[in-house]
Design a protein around this motif. Structure first.
Motif, mmCIF file in Angstrom:
data_model
loop_
_atom_site.group_PDB
_atom_site.id
_atom_site.type_symbol
_atom_site.label_atom_id
_atom_site.label_comp_id
_atom_site.label_asym_id
_atom_site.label_seq_id
_atom_site.Cartn_x
_atom_site.Cartn_y
_atom_site.Cartn_z
ATOM 1 N N LEU A 193 0.644 -1.196 0.033
ATOM 2 C CA LEU A 193 -0.070 0.147 0.045
ATOM 3 C C LEU A 193 0.830 1.357 0.073
ATOM 4 C CD1 LEU A 193 -2.807 -0.941 2.716
ATOM 5 C CD2 LEU A 193 -3.081 -0.580 -0.064
ATOM 6 N N ALA A 194 2.176 1.234 0.359
ATOM 7 C CA ALA A 194 2.986 2.427 0.437
ATOM 8 C C ALA A 194 3.367 2.993 -1.099
ATOM 9 C CB ALA A 194 4.152 1.982 1.117
ATOM 10 N N TRP A 195 3.198 2.081 -1.983
ATOM 11 C CA TRP A 195 3.590 2.239 -3.399
ATOM 12 C C TRP A 195 2.280 2.705 -4.253
ATOM 13 C CZ3 TRP A 195 6.089 -3.158 -4.038
ATOM 14 C CH2 TRP A 195 7.405 -3.138 -2.935
ATOM 15 N N ARG A 196 2.486 4.039 -4.481
ATOM 16 C CA ARG A 196 1.414 4.701 -5.525
ATOM 17 C C ARG A 196 0.021 4.196 -5.400
ATOM 18 N NH1 ARG A 196 2.049 3.405 -10.485
ATOM 19 N NH2 ARG A 196 1.420 5.419 -11.335
ATOM 20 N N GLY A 197 -0.557 4.112 -4.010
ATOM 21 C CA GLY A 197 -2.031 3.780 -3.817
ATOM 22 C C GLY A 197 -2.406 2.435 -4.112
ATOM 23 N N GLY A 198 -1.494 1.486 -4.065
ATOM 24 C CA GLY A 198 -1.874 0.237 -4.154
ATOM 25 C C GLY A 198 -1.526 -0.535 -5.392
ATOM 26 N N HIS A 199 -1.109 0.104 -6.506
ATOM 27 C CA HIS A 199 -0.657 -0.238 -7.809
ATOM 28 C C HIS A 199 0.384 0.364 -8.450
ATOM 29 C CE1 HIS A 199 -2.328 3.037 -10.204
ATOM 30 N NE2 HIS A 199 -3.201 3.176 -9.218
ATOM 31 N N GLY A 200 1.134 -0.618 -9.232
ATOM 32 C CA GLY A 200 2.286 -0.062 -9.689
ATOM 33 C C GLY A 200 3.586 -0.173 -9.356
ATOM 34 N N TRP A 201 4.736 -0.684 -9.879
ATOM 35 C CA TRP A 201 5.962 -0.848 -9.520
ATOM 36 C C TRP A 201 6.828 0.078 -10.161
ATOM 37 C CZ3 TRP A 201 5.008 -7.008 -10.039
ATOM 38 C CH2 TRP A 201 4.380 -7.349 -8.797
ATOM 39 N N GLN A 202 8.121 0.430 -9.424
ATOM 40 C CA GLN A 202 8.961 0.956 -9.951
ATOM 41 C C GLN A 202 10.358 -0.028 -10.372
ATOM 42 O OE1 GLN A 202 8.426 4.321 -9.962
ATOM 43 N NE2 GLN A 202 10.382 5.239 -10.908
ATOM 44 N N LEU A 203 10.462 -0.111 -11.696
ATOM 45 C CA LEU A 203 11.592 -1.161 -12.145
ATOM 46 C C LEU A 203 12.991 -0.365 -12.545
ATOM 47 C CD1 LEU A 203 9.251 -3.565 -14.120
ATOM 48 C CD2 LEU A 203 9.964 -3.739 -11.622
ATOM 49 N N ALA A 204 13.856 -1.156 -13.008
ATOM 50 C CA ALA A 204 15.108 -0.650 -13.226
ATOM 51 C C ALA A 204 15.241 0.641 -14.114
ATOM 52 C CB ALA A 204 16.094 -1.754 -13.394
ATOM 53 N N ASN A 205 14.214 0.646 -14.920
ATOM 54 C CA ASN A 205 14.438 1.847 -16.036
ATOM 55 C C ASN A 205 13.943 3.079 -15.377
ATOM 56 O OD1 ASN A 205 11.937 1.196 -15.917
ATOM 57 N ND2 ASN A 205 11.848 0.636 -18.169
ATOM 58 N N GLY A 206 13.589 3.102 -14.268
ATOM 59 C CA GLY A 206 12.947 4.291 -13.457
ATOM 60 C C GLY A 206 11.495 4.714 -13.962
ATOM 61 N N GLU A 207 10.961 3.800 -14.722
ATOM 62 C CA GLU A 207 9.812 4.177 -15.127
ATOM 63 C C GLU A 207 8.703 3.426 -14.402
ATOM 64 O OE1 GLU A 207 8.552 6.515 -17.101
ATOM 65 O OE2 GLU A 207 10.437 7.037 -17.648
ATOM 66 N N PRO A 208 7.524 3.798 -13.833
ATOM 67 C CA PRO A 208 6.632 2.789 -13.331
ATOM 68 C C PRO A 208 5.869 1.856 -14.299
ATOM 69 C CG PRO A 208 5.577 5.132 -13.340
ATOM 70 C CD PRO A 208 6.882 5.123 -13.837
ATOM 71 N N VAL A 209 5.687 0.837 -13.713
ATOM 72 C CA VAL A 209 4.920 -0.048 -14.510
ATOM 73 C C VAL A 209 3.553 -0.445 -13.892
ATOM 74 C CG1 VAL A 209 5.140 -2.739 -15.432
ATOM 75 C CG2 VAL A 209 7.262 -1.125 -15.056
ATOM 76 N N ASP A 210 2.574 -0.201 -14.765
ATOM 77 C CA ASP A 210 1.412 -0.557 -14.153
ATOM 78 C C ASP A 210 0.665 -1.717 -14.701
ATOM 79 O OD1 ASP A 210 0.410 1.309 -12.180
ATOM 80 O OD2 ASP A 210 0.547 2.876 -13.844
ATOM 81 N N TRP A 211 -0.200 -2.261 -14.059
ATOM 82 C CA TRP A 211 -1.074 -3.179 -14.695
ATOM 83 C C TRP A 211 -2.269 -2.765 -14.815
ATOM 84 C CZ3 TRP A 211 1.942 -3.670 -10.369
ATOM 85 C CH2 TRP A 211 1.367 -3.432 -9.234
ATOM 86 N N GLU A 212 -3.422 -3.316 -15.528
ATOM 87 C CA GLU A 212 -4.765 -2.717 -15.658
ATOM 88 C C GLU A 212 -5.523 -3.000 -14.151
ATOM 89 O OE1 GLU A 212 -6.422 -5.046 -18.862
ATOM 90 O OE2 GLU A 212 -5.236 -4.291 -20.261
#
Length: 301
Positions: A193-212
């Protein structure tokens, strides 16, 4: 007026019978001994010694004051001896702040050996992801992940704080194995829950990766997400310190290794001290020995 110096001079004169012999004992001049006695008498407003050319003896006030001086100087000596003892052997309470996951999974079990080696040391381990102030919050040391807040602190490097992306073998058999970050949109992801309201991960390229949509399961506890992943609920991105044993045992399978977040620096921090307390010093030495920083690999020729 340096009251303790004056008291020591007065007791030395009473014990040795003259200013000159007291001066030899104190390793100062007889004139300085006389000044100490004069300062003491001026401070008290009464004579402590009756003097003539041959000898001096205590006045009635001097006799009474001598007993008090002996008691005070003995207490000071005892206090100094107790501090000297603390400077030699680790003892007392050590307060340490550490990140919740790393502290519970890695540090807490490791401290068992330190407690066995130092039977006079007690440890209060505060697990929190907040940034503590060592002085205001009363901590002896803290484990800090990420950038350091102040150059006034001593920082000793620990192994970097790494993350792992995993899923159980049963989940991967059922849903397939993601090959690139964009594949995550088709998977059930478990999010903190600490990450962007419960969805999305920050991967190595620095861009957040969302799922539907929202994560299939969100929690404010990494241990809960780990257990859900072990049960086949989905993919989990959590510290390697939390998932490492499951990965080694094959209960979880690592995914997208080339796209994981870059490990963040982790440091042991404490306040500078010319004569660090033994309990802190033994903790620092223990941490650096138990958690050495891996050597940086040399670039290929």
């Amino acid at each position: 007026m340096e009251t303790l110096r004056c008291m020591r001079a007065f007791v030395a004169v009473a014990d040795h019978g003259s200013f000159s012999r007291a001066a030899v004992h104190l390793q100062v001049s007889a004139v300085m001994v006389g000044k100490y006695i004069q300062q003491l008498e001026a401070h008290l407003g009464t004579a402590l010694l009756q003097r003539n050319t041959r000898r001096q003896r205590l006045t009635e006030a001097g006799v009474a004051y001598l007993a008090g001086c002996r008691q005070v100087l003995e207490q000071v000596q005892q206090a100094e001896a107790s501090v000297a003892g603390l400077q030699l052997q680790p003892r007392g309470l050590l307060r340490v702040s550490a990140p919740t996951t790393w502290g519970s999974c890695v540090l807490a079990p490791a401290l068992a050996s330190l407690l066995q080696a130092q039977p006079l040391v007690n440890i209060e381990l505060d697990l929190s992801n907040r940034t503590v102030d060592l002085i205001e919050d009363g901590f002896d040391a803290a484990i800090r992940v990420g950038a350091l807040p102040s150059g006034a602190l001593v920082a000793r490097a620990l192994p970097p704080y790494a993350m792992s992306l995993c899923a159980s073998p049963a989940y991967l058999r059922r849903r397939g194995t993601p090959q690139v970050p964009s594949d995550l949109a088709a998977h059930d992801c478990l999010s903190h829950l600490a990450w962007r309201g419960g969805h999305g991960w920050q991967l190595a390229n620095g861009e957040p990766v969302d799922w539907e949509g929202q994560a299939r399961l969100s929690s404010n506890d990494g241990q809960a997400l780990r257990l859900a992943a072990l049960a086949g609920a989905g993919l989990v991105l959590q510290p390697t310190s939390l998932l490492g044993e499951d990965i080694a045992a094959g209960r979880l399978v690592t995914l997208l290794a080339d796209h994981l977040p870059v490990p963040r620096p982790m440091n042991l921090i404490y306040l500078p001290d010319r004569r660090p307390r033994p309990r802190l010093q033994c903790f620092v030495e223990f941490m650096l020995e138990r958690f050495p920083v891996p050597p940086v690999p040399e670039p290929a020729p």
